[in-house]
Design a protein around this motif. Structure first.
Motif, short mmCIF file in Angstrom:
data_model
loop_
_atom_site.label_atom_id
_atom_site.label_comp_id
_atom_site.label_asym_id
_atom_site.label_seq_id
_atom_site.Cartn_x
_atom_site.Cartn_y
_atom_site.Cartn_z
N ILE A 295 71.92 -8.86 62.42
CA ILE A 295 70.89 -8.42 63.36
C ILE A 295 69.98 -7.30 62.83
O ILE A 295 69.66 -6.36 63.54
N LYS B 267 66.89 -7.69 62.28
CA LYS B 267 65.62 -7.90 63.00
C LYS B 267 64.39 -8.04 62.10
O LYS B 267 63.26 -7.99 62.60
N THR C 26 62.29 -10.91 63.29
CA THR C 26 61.46 -10.64 64.46
C THR C 26 60.19 -9.89 64.06
O THR C 26 59.11 -10.17 64.57
N GLU C 27 60.33 -8.96 63.14
CA GLU C 27 59.18 -8.15 62.73
C GLU C 27 58.05 -8.96 62.13
O GLU C 27 56.89 -8.61 62.25
N LYS D 210 60.83 -12.84 70.15
CA LYS D 210 61.92 -11.87 69.96
C LYS D 210 63.16 -12.66 69.51
O LYS D 210 64.11 -12.87 70.27
N THR E 42 65.63 -12.09 67.42
CA THR E 42 66.95 -11.44 67.39
C THR E 42 67.45 -11.15 68.81
O THR E 42 68.57 -11.53 69.17
N ASP E 43 66.61 -10.48 69.60
CA ASP E 43 67.08 -10.04 70.93
C ASP E 43 67.29 -11.19 71.90
O ASP E 43 68.23 -11.17 72.69
N ASN E 44 66.39 -12.17 71.84
CA ASN E 44 66.44 -13.21 72.88
C ASN E 44 67.16 -14.48 72.46
O ASN E 44 67.50 -15.29 73.31
N ILE F 159 71.16 -12.67 69.33
CA ILE F 159 72.19 -11.83 69.95
C ILE F 159 72.85 -12.58 71.12
O ILE F 159 74.09 -12.65 71.20
N PRO F 160 72.06 -13.19 72.03
CA PRO F 160 72.72 -13.97 73.10
C PRO F 160 73.62 -15.08 72.54
O PRO F 160 74.69 -15.35 73.08
N LYS G 35 75.20 -14.99 69.65
CA LYS G 35 76.40 -14.33 69.15
C LYS G 35 77.34 -13.98 70.30
O LYS G 35 78.57 -14.10 70.19
N GLU G 36 76.76 -13.53 71.43
CA GLU G 36 77.61 -13.19 72.58
C GLU G 36 78.34 -14.43 73.10
O GLU G 36 79.51 -14.36 73.46
#
Ligand code: SF4
Ligand code: F3S
Ligand code: FES
Length: 248
Positions: free
Chosen positions: A204, A206, A209-210, A217, A219-221, A224-225, A227-228
């Motif tokens: 992560i 990111k 994303t950059e 997004k 990584t965030d959207n 990471i979800p 991975k969760e």
């Protein structure tokens, strides 16, 4: 208002190459791709560059400008000063074909490895129903123009060619996440994401994303979800049991 800019452009092929210096006219409102086209028209007719739309929508003109992964057609010359030397090189993570054109077939191979949308077998096309909130969630991911800048930038493959086999990269992990979040997709993509597409290699950072020109997004959207969801499956026996018994 015109001026002459100093450009350094990588010329070569899979065997090797080097930066060549050029002085090229720049006019108001132009983007880096305009300057590359002027170079072709006036000094280097054999310079290879891939492009199609010149509107930031086809994802063809990906390269690196002063070391930053960018779309050539969306990089305005006004972001540089007249004194800047502008260096244009091909994407670093993919094999060069010629000059600024790289062979991005790695990405097509990875795309083919993602199981396509898998609706419940009893539903026929036309019978699909889903809530607007679920439509909206995946809408962001569908803005992807497949420029592969995220794939080029992620350090997991950028710095480690040997990881390419085990890692599908942010664009395709995002595709898996999109399908995993889809309420009508019945494939279980969690183990596959982790074990076959290398989700665990993403730490992560990111960087993907950059550089995304669509400002997704990633990584965030998506990552990471995802991975969760994998962690829930792997480490939480209650969630695991719930998933088994009541999945969707
Ligand atoms: Fe390009 Fe963004 Fe799609 Fe990656 S997610 S391929 S950076 S548009
Ligand atoms: Fe690579 Fe993006 Fe993960 S840059 S490490 S895929 S957050
Ligand atoms: Fe289509 Fe740049 S030429 S995105």
């Amino acid at each position: 208002m015109s001026y002459d800019a100093k450009f350094r452009v990588w010329r070569g092929d899979i065997e090797g190459g080097e930066l060549h210096d050029y002085t090229v006219e720049v006019n108001e409102g132009e983007v880096v791709l305009d300057i590359i086209h002027r170079l072709q028209a006036t000094q280097t007719p054999d310079l290879a560059v891939r492009w199609n739309c010149k509107a930031g929508k086809c994802g063809s003109c990906s390269a690196e400008v002063n070391g930053r992964p960018r779309l050539l057609c969306m990089t305005r010359m006004s972001t540089f000063t007249e004194a800047d030397v502008i260096t244009v090189t091909p994407m670093r993570s993919f094999p060069v074909m010629r000059d600024l054109v790289t062979d991005v077939s790695f990405n097509y191979a990875k795309a083919r490895e993602v199981q396509s949308f898998t609706p419940p077998p009893e539903l026929k096309p036309g019978e699909y129903r889903m809530q607007q909130v679920d439509v909206e969630r995946s809408q962001e991911f569908r803005k992807c123009i497949e420029c592969f800048l995220c794939q080029n930038t992620c350090h997991v493959v950028r710095d480690h060619e040997e990881n390419k086999e085990a890692f599908s990269g942010p664009r395709f992990l995002m595709r898996i996440a999109e399908l995993e979040m889809h309420p009508l997709d019945v494939a279980d993509r969690r183990d596959v994401a982790q074990e076959e597409h290398g989700l665990g290699l993403c730490n992560i950072t990111k960087c993907c994303t950059e550089v995304c020109p669509e400002h997704i997004k990633i990584t965030d959207n998506a990552l990471i979800p995802m991975k969760e969801r994998v962690a829930d499956r792997k480490y939480d026996p209650i969630v695991w049991l719930g998933n088994k018994l009541f999945r969707r």
